[in-house]
Design a protein around this motif. Structure first.
Motif, PDB file in Angstrom:
ATOM      1  N   LYS A  24       0.874  -1.101  -0.047  1.00 34.01           N
ATOM      2  CA  LYS A  24      -0.128  -0.100   0.108  1.00 34.01           C
ATOM      3  C   LYS A  24       1.025   1.282  -0.046  1.00 34.01           C
ATOM      4  CE  LYS A  24      -4.045  -1.967   2.229  1.00 34.01           C
ATOM      5  NZ  LYS A  24      -4.974  -1.838   3.307  1.00 34.01           N
ATOM      6  N   ASN A  28       2.566   1.708  -3.353  1.00 29.49           N
ATOM      7  CA  ASN A  28       1.394   2.001  -4.286  1.00 29.49           C
ATOM      8  C   ASN A  28       1.475   3.474  -4.757  1.00 29.49           C
ATOM      9  OD1 ASN A  28       0.900  -0.748  -5.287  1.00 29.49           O
ATOM     10  ND2 ASN A  28      -1.104  -0.743  -4.045  1.00 29.49           N
ATOM     11  N   THR A  29       1.929   4.277  -3.357  1.00 34.36           N
ATOM     12  CA  THR A  29       1.577   5.692  -3.439  1.00 34.36           C
ATOM     13  C   THR A  29       2.789   6.448  -4.037  1.00 34.36           C
ATOM     14  OG1 THR A  29       2.061   5.980  -1.189  1.00 34.36           O
ATOM     15  CG2 THR A  29      -0.081   5.591  -1.827  1.00 34.36           C
ATOM     16  N   GLN A  30       4.141   5.659  -3.879  1.00 30.47           N
ATOM     17  CA  GLN A  30       5.408   6.340  -4.025  1.00 30.47           C
ATOM     18  C   GLN A  30       6.149   5.671  -5.156  1.00 30.47           C
ATOM     19  OE1 GLN A  30       6.444   6.190   0.177  1.00 30.47           O
ATOM     20  NE2 GLN A  30       8.338   4.980  -0.312  1.00 30.47           N
TER      21      GLN A  30
END
Length: 98
Positions: free
Chosen positions: A65, A68-70
């Protein structure tokens, strides 16, 4: 469980050895919480990992998770037993496994 880290710029490789279970997963969780800042690619090497429990899966999901953002995350050198756990739990569809 032993964790060997190798960082090269925005790439972080983590080789895990032993068992990722209820006892050892907090160690990996702590290591990840202090290591992922500025990382765009996270690679787990499971060549010497023997076992993953549900607690270990939770840590992997949390790492996925975050990444997924970075950036991206992948798991490589997964043995048959761990791959079976990934397939039964649906993690094979969530994780990038090579």
């Amino acid at each position: 469980m032993n964790i060997t880290k190798n960082q090269n710029g925005e790439l972080l490789e983590m080789a895990l050895e032993g068992r990722l279970d209820t006892v050892t997963s907090p160690k990996l969780e702590k290591e990840l919480s202090t290591s992922l800042n500025g990382i765009k690619e996270l690679v787990f090497d499971f060549a010497k990992l023997e076992y993953v429990s549900s607690a270990g899966l939770r840590v992997l999901l949390t790492a996925q998770k975050v990444m997924n953002t970075q950036g991206s995350m992948k798991v490589c050198h997964v043995n048959e037993n761990i791959m079976e756990v990934f397939e039964i739990t649906g993690f094979a569809d969530v994780l990038t496994i090579e």
